[in-house]
Design a protein around this motif. Structure first.
Motif, PDB file in Angstrom:
ATOM      1  N   ASP A 113     -79.967  67.046  43.684  1.00 36.92           N
ATOM      2  CA  ASP A 113     -80.693  66.821  42.429  1.00 36.92           C
ATOM      3  C   ASP A 113     -79.969  67.434  41.236  1.00 36.92           C
ATOM      4  O   ASP A 113     -79.954  66.862  40.141  1.00 36.92           O
ATOM      5  N   VAL A 116     -77.359  65.139  40.020  1.00 35.61           N
ATOM      6  CA  VAL A 116     -77.962  63.996  39.320  1.00 35.61           C
ATOM      7  C   VAL A 116     -78.371  64.410  37.909  1.00 35.61           C
ATOM      8  O   VAL A 116     -78.131  63.687  36.933  1.00 35.61           O
ATOM      9  N   ASP A 117     -78.979  65.623  37.786  1.00 27.47           N
ATOM     10  CA  ASP A 117     -79.405  66.120  36.467  1.00 27.47           C
ATOM     11  C   ASP A 117     -78.193  66.332  35.555  1.00 27.47           C
ATOM     12  O   ASP A 117     -78.216  65.988  34.367  1.00 27.47           O
ATOM     13  N   ARG A 118     -77.133  66.913  36.096  1.00 25.60           N
ATOM     14  CA  ARG A 118     -75.924  67.182  35.303  1.00 25.60           C
ATOM     15  C   ARG A 118     -75.291  65.869  34.842  1.00 25.60           C
ATOM     16  O   ARG A 118     -74.858  65.728  33.690  1.00 25.60           O
ATOM     17  N   LEU A 119     -75.250  64.890  35.738  1.00 26.19           N
ATOM     18  CA  LEU A 119     -74.700  63.587  35.387  1.00 26.19           C
ATOM     19  C   LEU A 119     -75.503  62.961  34.250  1.00 26.19           C
ATOM     20  O   LEU A 119     -74.927  62.407  33.299  1.00 26.19           O
ATOM     21  N   ALA A 120     -76.813  63.065  34.317  1.00 22.21           N
ATOM     22  CA  ALA A 120     -77.681  62.493  33.278  1.00 22.21           C
ATOM     23  C   ALA A 120     -77.414  63.150  31.924  1.00 22.21           C
ATOM     24  O   ALA A 120     -77.333  62.465  30.888  1.00 22.21           O
ATOM     25  N   ARG A 121     -77.285  64.498  31.938  1.00 22.76           N
ATOM     26  CA  ARG A 121     -77.019  65.218  30.677  1.00 22.76           C
ATOM     27  C   ARG A 121     -75.658  64.820  30.095  1.00 22.76           C
ATOM     28  O   ARG A 121     -75.528  64.594  28.884  1.00 22.76           O
ATOM     29  N   GLN A 123     -73.923  62.061  30.623  1.00 26.66           N
ATOM     30  CA  GLN A 123     -73.937  60.664  30.169  1.00 26.66           C
ATOM     31  C   GLN A 123     -74.723  60.508  28.874  1.00 26.66           C
ATOM     32  O   GLN A 123     -74.364  59.698  28.012  1.00 26.66           O
ATOM     33  N   GLU A 124     -75.769  61.312  28.726  1.00 21.79           N
ATOM     34  CA  GLU A 124     -76.571  61.252  27.495  1.00 21.79           C
ATOM     35  C   GLU A 124     -75.728  61.697  26.295  1.00 21.79           C
ATOM     36  O   GLU A 124     -75.731  61.053  25.234  1.00 21.79           O
TER      37      GLU A 124
END
Length: 637
Positions: A113, A116-121, A123-124
């Motif tokens: 998880d 996944v959270d780091r990837l989302a940040r 990419q944002e």
């Protein structure tokens, strides 16, 4: 945004700047002008922090970023593709891209998880910084500067200095600094690239300072001119054409003030000389001597517009036809430059050869000169004697010669007095003529080489980019020389002002053929615009359905048209009244500036100059509005 206050900077014991001040605001488009050697490039280095002022202060607003395109970047080398070099402008986006790639690689075997959270940040943030468009932006700018799509993956090292400079310019434009500083950006650009940069800088959202000798570029890009003169930074609120008019007016006012002050000084000195020995008048004489010492002296006006005071002559007259190329083709391997081209040049033709880099302009000059082998026939006319000027020929100057010796070597029939007169026109005066060629700058060597070309006995000149490295004064001298030259010439140049001033015909290379337009450069531009408009309109006409066309609006028949005419007439009358009022205000401002007393108060002088500048700009804007209204009235019939 950037404030320069009481700046002083010295080279040895020579002051480049003394108590100079300038305020650069966001969105300013400033043209920095002045004679060679006055310190224009030095000022840019001072602003960016490469040099430190001897006195005064240069302060920058917080968060102000500076991008500086200068000639030192020509030496930058890299084995990376030029697209990769340009993308270095997006430092944060590239870091984020690498981190995203690392996380995605980790997630191939580990789907935690926290990843996944780091990837989302990541990419944002990457999306917020337009990371997904950086490559397309870089490609667009590089191609706008003249690179082909296939060039983008070639290593930077493979390109010449001029093309490397374009890559560095692309990188700077992509960075979008708060202040973009461009030192001679047009020196290494062809005409289409210059026009592309013009449009880009015009719409650039931040401040720009341009050092350039290209008048057309300054006119089209800048809304403010700053002249480096007498160790000061003199502000003019308009483009280069406005500067020329305003400078002439200021010089006229300054000349009057100088002459009045000199008359007063002479009168006072006579009084002092006459009465300093008389006991009854000695005190008054001393008082006036002190007044002279305290007086703020008005500087004499220096005429910076050098004139050519001699005529370039040759003794051998050529026949009617100077040059003929018949069925000429030229290729380098599989790359065709010219194909079955034909051209004839007649005695007295003054021709500019223009177009994008890579089309074969310099190759064509070498073909004409006979130094490039071709298929087909090249014929020089009867008694044609030609000389060829190109940048690489600067290397053929004898570096151990003095400037005077080099000119006498070019034409031994010239006396020393004649040679010194000629060199004076090319800004070599006094003991300058005894300088060795080896100590000269690139611009000075260019002037020597041009002087050699123009004093030769040639009746046909081939000139490849003769204005490179010349300042505006030297370009003006060359224009005068070529205008009075009675022979024929072909000039390759990207300087539109220069081309418009000297050319009576235009050659251009299209579809591997040399074609001729029988008119000036400005007429050629209009003709090309018409061709492009017709080319765009033609496909539309071809696909249009053959249905009934909409009826043309009738002129002067509807009540709407009548109402429009009345409204326009009212507007025209109002604008004419405004122009009359503004002209009165202009005369008042001129009278105020003509009062010599104002020159003793710097604040009042600045206010008077500002008032005069504002009324000039209002007159120009109101006159434009009046002309537009008159054109609308004519269209309504």
């Amino acid at each position: 945004m950037i404030s320069i206050t009481n700046l002083s900077y010295y080279l040895g014991d020579r002051a480049l700047y003394e108590n100079a001040s300038l305020h650069i605001k966001p969105k300013d488009k400033i043209g920095l002008i002045g004679l060679n050697g006055t310190g224009k490039s030095t000022l840019l280095h001072l602003i960016v922090g490469n040099y430190q002022p001897d006195a005064g202060n240069i302060s920058k607003a917080g968060g102000c970023t500076i991008g500086f395109l200068n000639q030192d970047l020509l030496s930058y080398q890299s084995d990376e593709p030029i697209l990769t070099v340009a993308l270095q402008a997006f430092e944060r986006q590239l870091v984020l891209q690498r981190q995203i790639d690392e996380v995605l690689h980790q997630m191939e075997t580990n789907y935690e998880d926290k990843l996944v959270d780091r990837l989302a940040r990541l990419q944002e943030e990457f999306e917020a910084l337009d990371g997904y468009t950086i490559q397309s932006k870089a490609e667009e700018i590089l191609e706008g500067l003249g690179f082909s799509t296939s060039d983008l993956q070639k290593p930077l090292r493979q390109f010449s200095g001029g093309w490397r400079m374009r890559v560095m310019l692309a990188k700077l434009l992509l960075q979008k600094p708060s202040l973009l500083m461009l030192d001679e950006p047009t020196n290494h650009l062809d005409l289409p690239s210059i026009q592309w940069v013009e449009k880009y800088v015009q719409s650039y959202e931040n401040a720009v300072i341009v050092v350039s000798h290209d008048r057309e570029f300054l006119d089209n890009v800048c809304d403010t001119m700053v002249e480096v003169s007498n160790q000061k930074l003199n502000y003019y609120g308009g483009n280069y054409s406005f500067y020329l008019e305003e400078k002439a007016l200021r010089n006229e006012i300054q000349k009057g003030a100088y002459e009045n002050q000199q008359a007063k000084i002479r009168q006072t000195e006579r009084f002092i000389e006459r009465f300093k020995a008389k006991a009854t008048k000695a005190k008054q004489a001393q008082s006036r001597a002190k007044m002279l010492d305290r007086m703020d002296r008005v500087e004499a006006v220096v005429d910076e517009n050098a004139k050519v005071h001699f005529r370039f002559q040759f003794t051998t007259q050529p026949g009617r036809h100077v040059l003929q190329l018949e069925d000429v083709s030229k290729a380098y391997g599989e790359k065709e430059i010219l194909k079955h081209t034909n051209i004839t040049m007649e005695r007295g033709d003054k021709i500019a050869l223009i177009g994008a880099n890579g089309k074969g302009k310099s190759t064509l000059l070498r073909v004409i000169a006979g130094t490039e082998p071709v298929e087909g026939e090249r014929r020089l006319g009867h008694n044609v004697l030609f000389t060829f000027y190109a940048q690489h020929q600067l290397e053929s100057l004898n570096i151990e010669h003095t400037i005077l010796e080099e000119l006498k070597y070019a034409n031994p029939t010239k006396t020393e007095t004649e040679c010194r007169t000629i060199l004076g026109c090319f800004l070599f005066t006094g003991d300058d003529v005894f300088k060795k060629i080896k100590v000269l700058s690139g611009g000075e060597k260019s002037r020597v080489a041009l002087a050699k070309v123009l004093v030769s006995q040639a009746n046909f000149l081939l000139l490849d980019e003769p204005t490179n490295h010349l300042d505006m004064q030297s370009v003006n001298i060359l224009i005068q020389a070529l205008r009075q030259y009675e022979g024929s010439f072909v000039v390759v140049s990207h300087d539109r002002f220069f081309v418009e001033a000297i050319a009576e015909k235009i050659w251009y290379i299209e579809e591997k053929e040399v074609k001729e337009y029988p008119g000036t450069y400005q007429e050629y531009e209009w003709w090309q615009e018409e061709r492009q408009e017709e080319a765009v309109a033609a496909p539309v006409e071809m696909v249009a359905a053959p249905t009934r066309s909409a009826p043309a609006p009738a002129k002067n028949t509807s009540s709407g048209s009548s109402h429009q005419q009345k409204t326009l007439q009212k507007k025209i009358t109002q604008l004419e009244q405004e122009i009359d009022e503004l002209e009165k205000r202009k005369k008042e401002a001129e009278a105020q500036l003509a009062d010599t007393a104002i020159y003793s108060d710097a604040t009042k002088l600045a206010e008077a100059n500002k008032k005069y500048t504002e009324v000039q700009q209002k007159i120009a804007a109101t006159t434009d509005a009046w002309e537009n209204a008159m054109m609308e009235m004519e269209e309504l019939g």
